[in-house]
Design an enzyme around this catalytic site. Structure first.
Site, PDB file in Angstrom:
ATOM      1  N   LYS A  36       0.809  -1.219   0.000  1.00 34.84           N
ATOM      2  CA  LYS A  36       0.000   0.000   0.000  1.00 34.84           C
ATOM      3  C   LYS A  36       0.849   1.279   0.000  1.00 34.84           C
ATOM      4  CE  LYS A  36      -4.023  -2.053  -0.173  1.00 34.84           C
ATOM      5  NZ  LYS A  36      -3.620  -3.467  -0.289  1.00 34.84           N
TER       6      LYS A  36
HETATM    7  C1  LIG Z   1      -9.881  -3.125  -1.908  1.00 34.25           C
HETATM    8  C2  LIG Z   1      -9.239  -3.767  -0.733  1.00 34.25           C
HETATM    9  N1  LIG Z   1      -9.990  -4.069   0.340  1.00 34.25           N
HETATM   10  C3  LIG Z   1      -9.461  -4.634   1.433  1.00 34.25           C
HETATM   11  C4  LIG Z   1      -8.128  -4.933   1.512  1.00 34.25           C
HETATM   12  C5  LIG Z   1      -7.648  -5.635   2.733  1.00 34.25           C
HETATM   13  O1  LIG Z   1      -6.574  -5.038   3.374  1.00 34.25           O
HETATM   14  P1  LIG Z   1      -5.496  -5.931   4.142  1.00 34.25           P
HETATM   15  O2  LIG Z   1      -4.711  -6.689   3.126  1.00 34.25           O
HETATM   16  O3  LIG Z   1      -4.670  -4.947   4.905  1.00 34.25           O
HETATM   17  O4  LIG Z   1      -6.258  -6.841   5.062  1.00 34.25           O
HETATM   18  C6  LIG Z   1      -7.286  -4.615   0.413  1.00 34.25           C
HETATM   19  C7  LIG Z   1      -5.828  -4.809   0.415  1.00 34.25           C
HETATM   20  O5  LIG Z   1      -5.220  -5.835   0.529  1.00 34.25           O
HETATM   21  C8  LIG Z   1      -7.861  -4.049  -0.739  1.00 34.25           C
HETATM   22  O6  LIG Z   1      -7.119  -3.769  -1.812  1.00 34.25           O
END
Ligand SMILES: Cc1ncc(COP(=O)(O)O)c(C=O)c1O
Ligand SMILES: Cc1ncc(COP(=O)(O)O)c(C=O)c1O
Lengths: 387, 387
Positions: free
Chosen positions: A219
């Site tokens: 990110k």
């Molecule tokens: C659109 C979206 N939603 C949710 C997430 C979930 O985040 P995380 O990977 O930090 O759990 C991500 C990223 O991985 C994402 O790109």
């Protein structure tokens, strides 16, 4: 025909890549600020776990940067979505409107609430929820009972809509909030990809009842693994924090928990990384936007494809750059991807529509033809902050 | 009478505490090894997130230390329990046998599976599940259908038992495994508090179908927040790992997920901390056992209380030291706690029985009189690795 196009695309993208790399991933994190200093401070002070000054500081700075009243730092974006859905009132048996093009976590978080994803089509212009199309769909496929929206076909309550800001490009929030108001829907923004993106001058994630950010390694900024709930509602914020800390009721020594909670709190050591990363966000965003500018310049002249640029009212973080084929053609899409992988440029297609995954293939949905079309057209490009 | 006892206890405990502290918490982490070196290596290599060499190394070293085939590093002990329960086959609607005296996470993890905790009484001797009493209870309150155990009163399947090694003191696993075999129960060990504890020379967590460790800030070693699934079964290990990484199917570029997964993977930066901590475990354990020895020495002579020591066949990590009043007396217990808090010695009672928490008060249970008795007798003492 195709061969020529593939050559053109390959050469254009290669011309933008720095020459000193062996491989070109979509993202790698950059640590050029106070990362060491803050983490060493954590270790020296022994405050590495879930209570500590960096968690507080990270939350304050996140809230200030995104312009919301409260930010709650959690283990990742998925946990942030899960908590967001709970605190805004998603109940077991509910349906939650989510775009068919998203990372699987958006649907999973709904399932963790024992609710069902209800898939919504996407929009050529924003890549997010197709608000106009959804409006028409809801008008004919739902009914209202005691101020609550229901699905005519399943008789389940539809409680919430989750706009996701795809690749960092904001959904048209005015339109979306208007629809939510009209149909009495709560709004949880999936802003996992949106840190540093603004709609009409306001940061994404500040529009909904709550929102989720992610600080995964790919990110805009990273905490190793991490996420945050954003909200302007103090009550929702308090409940999200309470749920993230095993719903423990404050007491000098008794272990009292008053509901089913989670261990979702961000450890201090990860928050320390986050504080250092957040200081560098203006630099990261400048570089990301500059890379997008360079891509656009070389791709503009190629016939048959388009580089996806920010739309009116939007200021995008360009977290993940994308090209679109003029016409859907999954074979051509895959050929381009294959060719670029040979050059060690690790491009990818957009996610497979969530409604095509085995565990979600029987979920309710509207017509999803635009999502399908976009899936056959989109290729994501390396979006690293080089050097 | 009570006043004299409280004075005696206070003086005994004070005599064991180092004199140079302002406050005496139950636990604070210690970082005196390679913590900084490994974390710096993470940052310098930019591998902070969920793929990286420290995660692999930490898993290998954990498996070697605990004597199991596989360890899967995850975000915390709660996640490790949740995954353990899923992979051993807990289904929605099942009941899972858990001790009434445990941290709330044991019950929460069952609930995350849409299963119901079924509370089991504890044992004076081990502080864990009272196997003999449970045996008699199951004989009269369950029936078997097609090789599966059912609760006579609810008609729900009872699929799994979760022995928890309280404060690091091992449950009598021979007895427990015999019961599990007799009643066709899967065994998930909650070894969150048990790193460094052995039963008949084998590490706790290596007996069950799977087990959960925790590396929270208060545990024997810490990763900020963290946990691990332990198992000798490669198939269960693979599934736990798959579920912890959003159930993503390997593919060069497509996003395919074949079941509802989780974002439970431990970030590399936290694993780096874990690797450094694990190197120091012999030192930590020596100090913990030495502290217990000192407590025992000063408390032995006090009439009316007992210091809890490891039982036959057990080698305990003495993660959390405990005294027991000879007779249940919650007022006396609280008076002692209050007095020690005045001296900045932050003692605590054992957890409130989980069946008394509002969200679990209607769950099935056997007679829990020993747990209630223990709750009114136990006080936990600072168990820090001082200096
Ligand atoms: C659109 C979206 N939603 C949710 C997430 C979930 O985040 P995380 O990977 O930090 O759990 C991500 C990223 O991985 C994402 O790109
Ligand atoms: C008995 C028990 N089970 C489960 C857990 C959960 O571990 P964590 O806090 O790492 O989620 C803990 C520790 O907190 C514990 O003591």
């Amino acid at each position: 025909m195709n061969k020529q196009l593939i050559d053109q695309i390959t050469n254009a993208i290669k011309s933008v890549m720095p020459t000193d790399q062996e491989v070109y991933p979509l993202h790698t994190p950059k640590f050029q600020g106070n990362e060491w200093k803050y983490m060493k401070d954590c270790i020296d002070s022994t405050w590495v776990s879930s209570v500590g000054k960096y968690v507080d500081q990270f939350e304050k700075e996140l809230a200030a940067y995104t312009g919301v009243k409260r930010a709650i730092a959690v283990t990742n974006g998925t946990a942030a979505l899960h908590l967001s859905l709970i605190v805004t009132g998603v109940q077991p048996g509910d349906e939650v409107l989510i775009p068919s093009l998203s990372f699987v976590a958006t649907a999973n978080a709904v399932t963790y609430c024992q609710a069902t994803p209800h898939f919504v089509d996407c929009d050529q212009k924003t890549l997010g929820i197709n608000v106009k199309k959804l409006f028409a769909y809801l008008e004919t496929n739902t009914f209202v009972k005691q101020g609550q929206l229901y699905n005519k076909h399943t008789n389940n309550r539809i409680s919430t809509i989750v706009p996701m800001h795809t690749f960092g490009h904001p959904v048209d929030m005015d339109e979306l909030l208007e629809l939510a108001k009209q149909f009495d829907l709560k709004v949880v923004e999936d802003a996992a990809e949106g840190l540093g993106s603004f709609y009409k001058g306001k940061h994404v994630g500040s529009f909904g009842d709550t929102a989720a950010l992610s600080f995964n390694g790919n990110k805009v900024i990273t905490t190793g693994g991490g996420g945050a709930v954003l909200t302007n509602d103090e009550t929702l914020a308090d409940r999200a924090k309470h749920l993230s800390t095993v719903a423990k009721v404050p007491h000098q020594w008794e272990y009292i928990h008053d509901e089913i909670g989670f261990n979702y709190r961000m450890p201090n050591i990860n928050a320390a990384l986050g504080c250092a990363q957040l200081e560098q966000i203006p630099l990261f965003l400048e570089k990301k936007r500059n890379l997008a500018y360079q891509y656009n310049k070389v791709i503009k002249s190629i016939e048959g494809i388009e580089f996806f640029t920010e739309k009116e009212h939007n200021h995008s973080n360009y977290w993940l750059n994308a090209i679109l084929l003029d016409d859907p053609d999954i074979n051509l899409r895959n050929e381009i991807i294959q060719r670029l992988h040979k050059e060690k440029i690790l491009v990818r297609p957009i996610w497979k529509p969530l409604n095509e995954l085995v565990m979600y293939q029987n979920c309710p949905r509207m017509d999803l033809s635009v999502s399908k079309d976009l899936n056959e057209r989109i290729i994501n490009l390396p979006s690293n902050v080089w050097e």
